[in-house]
Design an enzyme around this catalytic site. Structure first.
Site, short mmCIF file in Angstrom:
data_model
loop_
_atom_site.label_atom_id
_atom_site.label_comp_id
_atom_site.label_asym_id
_atom_site.label_seq_id
_atom_site.Cartn_x
_atom_site.Cartn_y
_atom_site.Cartn_z
N HIS A 271 0.83 -1.22 0.00
CA HIS A 271 0.00 0.00 0.00
C HIS A 271 0.86 1.27 0.00
CE1 HIS A 271 -3.31 -2.69 0.57
NE2 HIS A 271 -2.99 -2.98 1.81
N ASP A 322 -4.85 -8.69 -3.03
CA ASP A 322 -5.12 -8.39 -1.63
C ASP A 322 -6.40 -9.04 -1.11
OD1 ASP A 322 -5.12 -7.30 0.89
OD2 ASP A 322 -5.07 -5.21 0.28
ZN ZN Z 1 -3.10 -6.94 2.94
#
Ligand code: ZN
Length: 455
Positions: A271, A322
Site C-alpha cells: 500500500h 489483496d
Molecule cells: Zn493486505
C-alpha cells in the site's frame, strides 16, 4: 517433466514485440532458448504471448467475503468496520476450508493471467487461539492449494505480535494471528524445508505492519533469516494508522520504516498510500518495491498512492489482489492509472514519456517489480526465466486490427479477463481456451467449504 517447445505467433520479449517466436524449456520449465522462426515440431499457441504477471499480495481467506461487505452499516463505514466483518470470517475457517478457498482463488488468478502469488498468511492457530500440532498447518494448506492449482507461490507467513503501535496487547479477535519470535521462526523454517528445491515455491516473511511488530522485534527476526528471504509489510494504508503512529512514535509509518530498517529490494511495502513528497522520494530511492493493490484500496476507501511522483523518482512497483474483490492484473493496472487521472484530471499519467504506451509501461514495471518482490524467476520471455506465459485471444472482436502495444492497452483498459485465453506455468499448459485443467473439482470443493461455513 520433459523438455518442451512452444511456438507463439506474436510475443512480447525483452527486445520488444516479435513475430514467430519459438521457446524451449528444460525439465523444470525454465526457458533455455528463444528463437525467431517457424518452430517445426513445437506446440503452436495462437494469439499474443506476454509474460504472466506476479500477484504480490494475497490474503486467500478474504476471497470468501467478496460481495458481503457492500451493504451500508448503521454508522459510517470504513476500513475499520470492514475489518470487523473480515475477522468474523477469519475466526471460523478450518484448515480444510482454507485449502479449498485458496485453491479456488488460485484457479481464478491463473485464468486472469497471474502465474505466481505472494501469500501473506496470518491465520496460524485454531479458532480458540491454541496452536495446531504443526504450527505451520494453515500455511501448508496454502501450499497444497497452490500445488493443486499449479501456481507459483511465495509463502509469506505473517509475524503478528501486538494489537497496536508501541506493543499494545492484541484484541481477542486477533487470537489466531499472534506468535512470539520462537514459534514464528519455526513456521518459517518448516515452510523453507517444504519449499526445498521445488521450482514454483519460495519462502519469505510478512511482518504484518508497524502496528503489529515493533522495529526492534523485526530486526531480531530478520537477523535469523537467510539473506535472500523477501520481506513484505503493510504500511501507511490508512490515515488513522498514520495518526496513531505519529502519536505513539512521533514519526509517520513510512518515515519510521526507512529510518529504523535497512530497506532494499528484498522489501515490499504493501500500500504505502499515505506518504509525504519526501517519504515518496525516499521510498523510491530505497530500492524497496511498492506492492500496490488498487482495486482493494478503492474498495476499502484507503486513498490514492502517489504513483506519478514515485515512478518519476524511479520507484519500483508491483501489484496484488489483496482482498480479491477483483482478481485481474488488467483491472488493477487500470485502476492504478485511473486513480492518478481522477486526482490530477489528466490522461496517460504513468506512461513515462511522450509516445509511450501506458499499458506497456505499467505492465513491464509490474512484471519486473513483482518478480523481484516474490523472488520468482519470472517476468520475461527470455532464457533463464520460467516459462510463465499468458496468451491473449487475438480472435476476440476487441482485438480485431490490434497488435503490439495497442493490443496490450486494449486488454488492460477494456477487455480485462475476457481476453485471457491460455496460460502456461513453468511450461505446463494449465489454462486451455479459458478453462483451468482442474476447475470443476476445485469449484466443487469450494462450494462444500462455503456450505460448511454457512452452518
Ligand atoms: Zn493486505
Amino acid at each position: 517433466m520433459q523438455a518442451t517447445r512452444f511456438h507463439f505467433a506474436h510475443a512480447l520479449t525483452p527486445e520488444g514485440w516479435s513475430t514467430g517466436v519459438t521457446v524451449e524449456c528444460d525439465s523444470h520449465g525454465i526457458i533455455t532458448r528463444v528463437a525467431i522462426g517457424s518452430g517445426a515440431g513445437a506446440e503452436r499457441l495462437s494469439g499474443i504471448a506476454v509474460p504472466a504477471m506476479p500477484n504480490v499480495h494475497s490474503h486467500a481467506h478474504q476471497r470468501l467475503m467478496v460481495g458481503l461487505a457492500e451493504r451500508a452499516g448503521p454508522g459510517s463505514d470504513s476500513f475499520w468496520t470492514w475489518r470487523e466483518t473480515m475477522y468474523g470470517f477469519a475466526l471460523r475457517l478450518s484448515p480444510e476450508d482454507l485449502e479449498a478457498v485458496a485453491a479456488q482463488l488460485y484457479v481464478e488468478m491463473l485464468k486472469a493471467g497471474f502465474s505466481a502469488v505472494g501469500e501473506f498468511q496470518y491465520l496460524h492457530h485454531q479458532p480458540d487461539g491454541a496452536p495446531y500440532a504443526d504450527p505451520a498447518e494453515m500455511s501448508l494448506r496454502c501450499l497444497a492449494a497452490a500445488d493443486r492449482a499449479g501456481i507459483g507461490v511465495t509463502m509469506l507467513p505473517t509475524l503478528y505480535a501486538h494489537g497496536g503501535f508501541g506493543g499494545q496487547s492484541p484484541v481477542p479477535a486477533q487470537r489466531r494471528f499472534i506468535n512470539g519470535v520462537e514459534r514464528f521462526l519455526k513456521i518459517v523454517e518448516r515452510l523453507t524445508g517444504e519449499a526445498g528445491q521445488n521450482a514454483l515455491r519460495r519462502t519469505g516473511i510478512s511482518p504484518h505492519s508497524l502496528r503489529a511488530v515493533t522495529p526492534e522485534l523485526l530486526r531480531e527476526v530478520i537477523a535469523a533469516l537467510p539473506l535472500e528471504a523477501p520481506i513484505h509489510i503493510h504500511v501507511a494504508e490508512q490515515v488513522r494508522e498514520v495518526e496513531d503512529c505519529l502519536a505513539s512514535c512521533g514519526r509517520r509509518p513510512v518515515e519510521m520504516l526507512i529510518s529504523e530498517l535497512d530497506l532494499s529490494d528484498r522489501w515490499t511495502t504493501i500500500h504505502a498510500t499515505h506518504m509525504t513528497a519526501a517519504e515518496t522520494r525516499a521510498l523510491a530511492g530505497s530500492g524497496a518495491i511498492a506492492g500496490l493493490c488498487p482495486t482493494t484500496e478503492a474498495n476499502l476507501g484507503d486513498g490514492i498512492f502517489p504513483a506519478v511522483g514515485y515512478m518519476a523518482a524511479d520507484g519500483a512497483i508491483a501489484i496484488g489482489s489483496d482482498s480479491h474483490i477483483s482478481v485481474s492484473p488488467a483491472e488493477d493496472l487500470r485502476s492504478l492509472e485511473y486513480s492518478q487521472r481522477l486526482r490530477d484530471r489528466s490522461r496517460n499519467a504513468l506512461a513515462g514519456g511522450a509516445g509511450h504506451s501506458t499499458g506497456r509501461t505499467l505492465y513491464e514495471a509490474a512484471l519486473r517489480g513483482g518478480a523481484r518482490s516474490l523472488r520468482q524467476p519470472m517476468g520475461a520471455i527470455a532464457p533463464g526465466y520460467r516459462c510463465d506465459v499468458v496468451m491473449l485471444d487475438a480472435d476476440h472482436p476487441l482485438l480485431a486490427g490490434r497488435s503490439g502495444d495497442a493490443a496490450l492497452d486494449t486488454w488492460i483498459f477494456s477487455g480485462g479477463n475476457a481476453l485471457v485465453k491460455d496460460v502456461l506455468v513453468a511450461g505446463r499448459h494449465i489454462v486451455k481456451d479459458r478453462h483451468h485443467i482442474h476447475e470443476e473439482a476445485v469449484a466443487r470443493d469450494y462450494r462444500a467449504a462455503i456450505r460448511r461455513l454457512e452452518t
